[in-house]
Design an enzyme around this catalytic site. Structure first.
Site, mmCIF file in Angstrom:
data_model
loop_
_atom_site.group_PDB
_atom_site.id
_atom_site.type_symbol
_atom_site.label_atom_id
_atom_site.label_comp_id
_atom_site.label_asym_id
_atom_site.label_seq_id
_atom_site.Cartn_x
_atom_site.Cartn_y
_atom_site.Cartn_z
ATOM 1 N N CYS A 79 2.130 -5.971 3.636
ATOM 2 C CA CYS A 79 3.303 -6.340 4.186
ATOM 3 C C CYS A 79 4.680 -6.278 3.479
ATOM 4 C CB CYS A 79 3.476 -7.259 5.334
ATOM 5 S SG CYS A 79 4.807 -6.927 6.749
ATOM 6 N N HIS A 170 -1.475 -7.195 8.441
ATOM 7 C CA HIS A 170 -1.725 -8.472 8.010
ATOM 8 C C HIS A 170 -3.315 -8.711 8.189
ATOM 9 C CE1 HIS A 170 2.116 -10.847 7.000
ATOM 10 N NE2 HIS A 170 2.808 -9.782 7.868
ATOM 11 N N GLU A 172 -5.201 -10.781 6.971
ATOM 12 C CA GLU A 172 -5.591 -12.127 6.610
ATOM 13 C C GLU A 172 -5.342 -12.989 7.939
ATOM 14 O OE1 GLU A 172 -1.233 -12.228 6.288
ATOM 15 O OE2 GLU A 172 -2.668 -10.704 5.678
#
Length: 197
Positions: A79, A170, A172
């Site tokens: 990002c 994202h 994560e």
């Protein structure tokens, strides 16, 4: 064992640390320039790219990050991190780190309230991966040596070039660590090459 850092100036730092550790690799939160020296790879996390750039300048990270890349060590931008490593930015006079041969447009999937999740077909992964898009950029143009890994609605959202990996979403923020594992494999291969040399 490989050691992977997460630039800890701003953004989704702890989430990346958890994902790295879930892949069985040591993770380091990088807050000082000196901490880059011991790393085999580095993640530039999602967050706010303008704020991150100010902090990179404030704490003297710009030159050391470029030197880190010049040693061939893998770098992964998610990002805002993708914005930081891109060679060109739409409507920006100059890039930040300017390392990864892509042109990126900021906030191209809308603002915060237009955040969404989407199933992505990613090259190298057998099953779909859920991408979490928050004020996400996308890759408008990729250089000839850039491998496109995923698209969403015709827009490039993940790509790789040599030691660089970048994505709009994202990875994560999910419990699925397969995309982080793609980066970990890049790091391990880089370490193996250095050991052979």
């Amino acid at each position: 064992m490989a050691k992977v850092g997460v630039l800890g100036l701003q953004g989704a730092v702890i989430e990346h640390v958890r994902s790295i550790e879930a892949c069985g690799v040591e993770a380091v939160v990088v807050k000082k320039v000196e901490e880059l020296a011991d790393l085999d790879g580095l993640i530039l996390p999602g967050g706010e790219s303008t704020t991150m750039r100010k902090l990179i300048d404030k704490y003297g990270f710009m030159k050391p990050l470029k030197e880190f890349a010049s040693k061939g060590k893998p770098m992964f931008g998610t990002c805002a991190g993708l914005i930081l490593i891109a060679k060109d930015l739409v409507d920006y006079p100059e890039p930040h780190l300017g390392l990864f041969d892509v042109t990126v447009e900021r906030n191209s999937f809308g603002r915060q309230r237009e955040s969404f999740e989407a199933d992505l077909s990613i090259q190298g992964l057998d099953e779909p991966f859920v991408g979490v898009f928050i004020r996400a950029p996308h890759i408008v143009k990729a250089g000839e040596n850039v491998e496109i890994l995923a698209k969403h609605e015709g827009r490039i959202v993940a790509a790789r070039e040599g030691q660089f990996l970048g994505c709009s979403f994202h990875p994560e923020l999910t419990e699925d660590h397969r995309f982080t594992e793609l980066f970990i494999e890049m790091v391990k291969k880089s370490v193996e090459i250095k050991v052979e040399i």
